[in-house]
Scaffold this motif. Structure first.
Motif, short mmCIF file in Angstrom:
data_model
loop_
_atom_site.label_atom_id
_atom_site.label_comp_id
_atom_site.label_asym_id
_atom_site.label_seq_id
_atom_site.Cartn_x
_atom_site.Cartn_y
_atom_site.Cartn_z
N ASP A 23 0.82 10.85 -9.81
CA ASP A 23 1.84 10.71 -10.86
C ASP A 23 1.62 9.44 -11.66
O ASP A 23 2.00 9.36 -12.83
N LEU A 24 1.03 8.44 -11.03
CA LEU A 24 0.82 7.15 -11.67
C LEU A 24 -0.56 7.00 -12.32
O LEU A 24 -0.71 6.24 -13.27
N GLU A 83 0.68 1.93 -3.02
CA GLU A 83 1.61 2.44 -2.01
C GLU A 83 3.02 1.94 -2.26
O GLU A 83 3.99 2.72 -2.20
N CYS A 112 7.17 8.73 -5.78
CA CYS A 112 6.20 9.57 -6.46
C CYS A 112 4.89 9.59 -5.68
O CYS A 112 4.76 8.91 -4.66
N GLN A 113 3.94 10.34 -6.17
CA GLN A 113 2.60 10.42 -5.59
C GLN A 113 1.64 9.58 -6.45
O GLN A 113 1.90 9.37 -7.64
N PRO A 114 0.52 9.12 -5.86
CA PRO A 114 -0.45 8.35 -6.65
C PRO A 114 -0.90 9.08 -7.92
O PRO A 114 -1.08 8.46 -8.97
N CYS A 141 4.49 3.74 -5.27
CA CYS A 141 4.84 5.13 -4.94
C CYS A 141 6.11 5.18 -4.09
O CYS A 141 6.96 6.05 -4.31
N ARG A 142 6.23 4.26 -3.18
CA ARG A 142 7.42 4.22 -2.32
C ARG A 142 8.68 3.91 -3.16
O ARG A 142 9.69 4.59 -3.05
#
Length: 72
Positions: free
Chosen positions: A61-62, A49, A57-59, A52-53
């Motif tokens: 993306d990682l 989290e 980005c979104q999870p 992403c913050r």
């Protein structure tokens, strides 16, 4: 290969270095380096989290999944 962490890719897209990200998410550079180099065995949702913050980005993306050649 299994689960892949694309932290280096997302960081490059955001033009953000390890030092800056470490300060933003309050995680040591050593632990971020472990994630970045796909050496981590697990990641906490709170860490995901925070990443992403900070990276906006979104999870997904990682994190990615790649099948092992042996499992095909």
């Amino acid at each position: 290969m299994g689960i892949i962490i694309n932290l280096d890719v997302v960081m490059a897209q955001r033009k953000m270095g390890l030092t800056e990200l470490s300060k933003k998410v309050d995680i040591t550079m050593a632990n971020l380096s472990i994630l970045k180099n796909n050496k981590a065995k697990a990641i906490r949702f709170s860490t995901l989290e925070a990443l992403c913050r900070a990276l906006e980005c979104q999870p997904g993306d990682l994190i990615a999944f790649e099948e092992d050649d042996l499992q095909k």
